[in-house]
Design a protein around this motif. Structure first.
Motif, PDB file in Angstrom:
ATOM      1  N   THR A 141       1.148  -1.114   0.183  1.00 13.02           N
ATOM      2  CA  THR A 141       0.577  -0.043   0.162  1.00 13.02           C
ATOM      3  C   THR A 141       0.961   1.358  -0.098  1.00 13.02           C
ATOM      4  N   CYS A 142       2.255   1.176   0.172  1.00 14.15           N
ATOM      5  CA  CYS A 142       2.310   2.086   0.462  1.00 14.15           C
ATOM      6  C   CYS A 142       2.977   2.795  -0.773  1.00 14.15           C
ATOM      7  N   HIS A 143       2.536   4.473  -1.153  1.00  8.02           N
ATOM      8  CA  HIS A 143       2.648   4.844  -2.384  1.00  8.02           C
ATOM      9  C   HIS A 143       4.103   4.852  -2.689  1.00  8.02           C
ATOM     10  N   VAL A 144       5.039   5.266  -1.374  1.00  7.50           N
ATOM     11  CA  VAL A 144       6.162   5.182  -2.273  1.00  7.50           C
ATOM     12  C   VAL A 144       6.597   4.372  -2.417  1.00  7.50           C
ATOM     13  N   MET A 163      12.070   9.019   2.705  1.00  7.02           N
ATOM     14  CA  MET A 163      10.923   8.610   2.317  1.00  7.02           C
ATOM     15  C   MET A 163       9.553   9.112   2.678  1.00  7.02           C
ATOM     16  N   CYS A 164       9.616   8.346   3.509  1.00 11.28           N
ATOM     17  CA  CYS A 164       8.437   7.975   4.021  1.00 11.28           C
ATOM     18  C   CYS A 164       7.506   9.571   4.361  1.00 11.28           C
ATOM     19  N   ASN A 165       6.267  10.050   3.918  1.00 14.97           N
ATOM     20  CA  ASN A 165       5.929  11.275   4.636  1.00 14.97           C
ATOM     21  C   ASN A 165       4.346  10.700   5.171  1.00 14.97           C
ATOM     22  N   ILE A 166       4.918  10.036   6.870  1.00 15.34           N
ATOM     23  CA  ILE A 166       3.519   9.273   7.496  1.00 15.34           C
ATOM     24  C   ILE A 166       2.472   9.571   7.125  1.00 15.34           C
ATOM     25  N   THR A 167       2.059   9.645   6.146  1.00 10.28           N
ATOM     26  CA  THR A 167       0.623   9.423   5.455  1.00 10.28           C
ATOM     27  C   THR A 167       0.153   8.933   6.150  1.00 10.28           C
ATOM     28  N   LYS A 168       0.291   7.390   6.716  1.00  8.47           N
ATOM     29  CA  LYS A 168      -0.370   6.322   7.193  1.00  8.47           C
ATOM     30  C   LYS A 168      -0.752   5.673   7.106  1.00  8.47           C
ATOM     31  N   CYS A 169      -0.403   5.450   5.514  1.00  8.50           N
ATOM     32  CA  CYS A 169      -1.866   3.762   4.665  1.00  8.50           C
ATOM     33  C   CYS A 169      -1.485   2.450   5.465  1.00  8.50           C
ATOM     34  N   CYS A 170       0.298   2.596   5.838  1.00  6.07           N
ATOM     35  CA  CYS A 170       0.342   1.516   6.473  1.00  6.07           C
ATOM     36  C   CYS A 170       0.350   0.818   7.203  1.00  6.07           C
ATOM     37  N   THR A 171      -0.224   1.519   7.766  1.00  2.96           N
ATOM     38  CA  THR A 171      -0.851   1.601   9.377  1.00  2.96           C
ATOM     39  C   THR A 171      -2.762   1.132   9.877  1.00  2.96           C
ATOM     40  N   ALA A 205       6.395   3.355  15.411  1.00  3.94           N
ATOM     41  CA  ALA A 205       8.031   3.296  14.897  1.00  3.94           C
ATOM     42  C   ALA A 205       8.117   3.900  13.777  1.00  3.94           C
ATOM     43  N   ILE A 206       7.536   4.187  13.160  1.00  2.74           N
ATOM     44  CA  ILE A 206       8.080   5.193  11.959  1.00  2.74           C
ATOM     45  C   ILE A 206       9.037   6.131  12.447  1.00  2.74           C
ATOM     46  N   ILE A 207       7.871   7.122  13.387  1.00  4.80           N
ATOM     47  CA  ILE A 207       8.082   9.079  13.651  1.00  4.80           C
ATOM     48  C   ILE A 207       9.039   8.392  14.889  1.00  4.80           C
TER      49      ILE A 207
HETATM   50  S1  SF4 Z   1       3.531   6.520   6.487  1.00  4.89           S
HETATM   51 FE1  SF4 Z   1       3.833   3.730   5.782  1.00  4.89          FE
HETATM   52  S2  SF4 Z   1       2.389   3.941   4.240  1.00  4.89           S
HETATM   53 FE2  SF4 Z   1       2.746   6.407   4.352  1.00  4.89          FE
HETATM   54  S3  SF4 Z   1       5.048   6.321   3.178  1.00  4.89           S
HETATM   55 FE3  SF4 Z   1       5.379   6.069   5.719  1.00  4.89          FE
HETATM   56  S4  SF4 Z   1       5.760   3.445   5.106  1.00  4.89           S
HETATM   57 FE4  SF4 Z   1       4.214   4.271   3.611  1.00  4.89          FE
END
Ligand code: SF4
Ligand code: SF4
Ligand code: FES
Ligand code: FES
Lengths: 252, 266
Positions: free
Chosen positions: A153-156, A202-210, A223-225
């Motif tokens: 799902t991650c748009h990156v 590269m991740c812009n924390i748009t949360k689709c993974c979650t 994890a990411i933040i």
């Molecule tokens: S928040 Fe998750 S889905 Fe969104 S860009 Fe970051 S790693 Fe990818």
């Protein structure tokens, strides 16, 4: 109490393919994987679909159902309207092999790029001792079933094939976070390599993974933040550098 | 052809096969944030109707300019001149960068505007329109890493705005021990700002998140646990506090222009 269900299934391979309409019986309580199996048994003997546990624990049956990345074995047919057509396609971020099966080896390659846990040198096997509060955060990430729905799902990478070489993806950010938060992991440069080699920035924390994680791991928030904040500690926080706080932190 | 239309991927011509109203959330986010930006810009440049004893609008506090109207400053402290290069500077413009920077670099608002304004991505599993993407790895977006500086500045602002709420428990002659609708409005708005700041991801990281061994720092662990609870609601606090300051400003403006009367309970 079987009823008829309209299903559209993507059939094809790397060269070509398209959506095929079928009608199939569905019984009360069934999941999408059940009806796919019925289609396979009654109408499309050569339909390729990957699955193992039918219990949401092996992570094999990842596909896209009405455009949403999901586990087919955990998606109730009843969660859709009775006259709704259900569309199933393979994951759209990975190369397709046949029908609903994609080549997810990208993820195994990325897994190998993350350095393993490094125990303290003086510890012999069986001697490691940890407190529960120190491992709790990491334990959330151990729930991962490696379905790779988050990766898909991650748009990156989903929307930018060229980023695949420089981006590990959310599943591996939780792996890095797990190790960086691990009380006994001795490897020093996880924060720096997360940013410089594994593409955390590269991740812009748009949360689709979650949003898609079937294990409800708070990938972005937990994890990411936190990893982004840890990177700021070592790379973008001049005050901490000047104050030499950095050294003190490393001893923690 | 890139992304979901790359040669190796399953050949599907739709950008998304989602059948739900995936566009609704970004559309609402866009509408609300856009309206707020328009209103805040108008108010920041207005340079008037921001103070009426004992209420000051959060957009203009602390009022540091020599242009500030009598009574709106903090003990008469006005370190900034009223104009720069012959250009009359509204007192709001001097301080706006701090709350603006704080919200612009907030992890939650980033998600909101990357999705709603930049469509990167508009929603999950909906192909974004951009052909290139580098995320937050280079200028200007690498500056998002400055969030913690704005976080600290935000704490200072919260102190000022809480002070404003406290001194609003006066009547219009400056006597203590009175309470009006305006004092409640300022109190609620500044309290929401505290919740917004304390639920911030940087706050969570700073109080304990950066530790490797919670067991060695029981107090910070406790704090981290508390902030984590608030952190779950950060998105809500982001919106509530935005609504709070916007309403506080509208309220002060209406009272200052005489459109509304500030009702006193006692
Ligand atoms: S928040 Fe998750 S889905 Fe969104 S860009 Fe970051 S790693 Fe990818
Ligand atoms: S983090 Fe969640 S979505 Fe990603 S692979 Fe693991 S279980 Fe699947
Ligand atoms: S078949 Fe194992 S998760 Fe669906
Ligand atoms: S204010 Fe939103 S994350 Fe810091």
């Amino acid at each position: 109490m079987a009823r008829k269900l309209n299903l559209r299934i993507w059939r094809g391979d790397a060269t070509d393919g398209g959506l095929k309409d079928v009608q199939v019986d569905v019984n009360e309580g069934e999941v999408v994987l059940d009806v796919i199996h019925r289609v396979q048994a009654t109408q499309m003997g050569d339909l390729a679909v990957r699955w193992n546990c039918k219990a949401g624990k092996c992570g094999s049956c990842s596909m896209e159902i009405n455009g949403k990345p999901r586990l087919a074995c955990m998606t109730q047919v009843a969660s859709f309207g009775e006259d709704e057509t259900i569309t199933v396609t393979p994951l759209r971020a990975f190369p397709v092999i046949k029908d609903l099966v994609t080549d997810v080896s990208f993820n195994y390659k990325k897994a190998m790029e993350i350095p393993a846990y490094e125990p303290p040198k003086e510890l012999q096997p069986g001697e490691a001792r940890m407190q529960q509060v120190d491992v709790e955060r990491s334990q959330e990430f151990r729930k991962c079933i490696e379905c790779f729905l988050c990766q898909n799902t991650c748009h990156v990478i989903r929307d930018h094939e060229e980023n695949k070489k420089s981006f590990a993806g959310p599943r591996f950010f939780i792996r890095i976070a797990e190790l960086d938060m691990h009380p006994l992991d001795m490897l020093k440069n996880r924060k720096r390599t997360a940013q410089e080699e594994h593409g955390l920035g590269m991740c812009n924390i748009t949360k689709c993974c979650t949003e898609v994680c079937p294990e409800h791991i708070k990938i972005t928030d937990n994890a990411i933040i936190p990893m982004k904040e840890r990177v700021v500690d070592i790379k973008y926080d001049p005050a901490r550098m000047f104050a030499g706080l950095l050294k003190r932190e490393k001893r923690n | 052809m890139s992304g979901v239309f790359s040669p190796t991927r399953a050949k599907i011509k739709e950008r998304t096969l989602r059948t739900d109203k995936w566009w609704l959330e970004p559309a609402i986010t866009f509408a609300v944030l856009f309206s707020f930006i328009i209103y805040a810009t108008f108010r920041a440049f207005e340079g008037a109707n921001y103070f009426t004893e004992p209420l000051i609008s959060p957009f203009y506090s602390p009022c540091l300019s020599q242009a500030c109207v009598a009574g709106s400053t903090i003990f008469g402290w006005t370190p900034v001149s009223a104009e720069i290069f012959n250009f009359a500077l509204s007192p709001a413009l001097i301080i706006l960068i701090f709350p603006l920077g704080f919200r612009m670099t907030c992890y939650y608002y980033r998600k909101a505007y990357y999705r709603a304004f930049w469509l990167s991505p508009p929603a999950c599993a909906v192909a974004e329109p951009h052909t290139k993407y580098t995320g937050e790895t280079r200028a200007p977006l690498i500056l998002q890493n400055a969030h913690r500086w704005f976080f600290y500045a935000g704490l200072v602002f919260n102190v000022f705005l809480t002070y404003d709420a406290v001194i609003s428990f006066k009547n219009s002659e400056g006597q203590w021990g009175h309470a009006s609708v305006g004092s409640l409005v300022l109190l609620v708005s500044s309290t929401l700002l505290w919740f917004y700041s304390l639920s911030c991801h940087t706050c969570r990281h700073t109080v304990g998140g950066r530790l490797k061994h919670f067991s060695a720092h029981p107090i910070r662990y406790k704090l981290w646990t508390l902030v984590s609870v608030l952190n779950h609601k950060h998105q809500q606090f982001a919106w509530y506090s935005l609504a709070g300051v916007a309403f506080a400003d509208i309220y002060v403006r209406q009272v200052a222009t005489g459109a509304w009367t500030n009702f006193y309970f006692f």
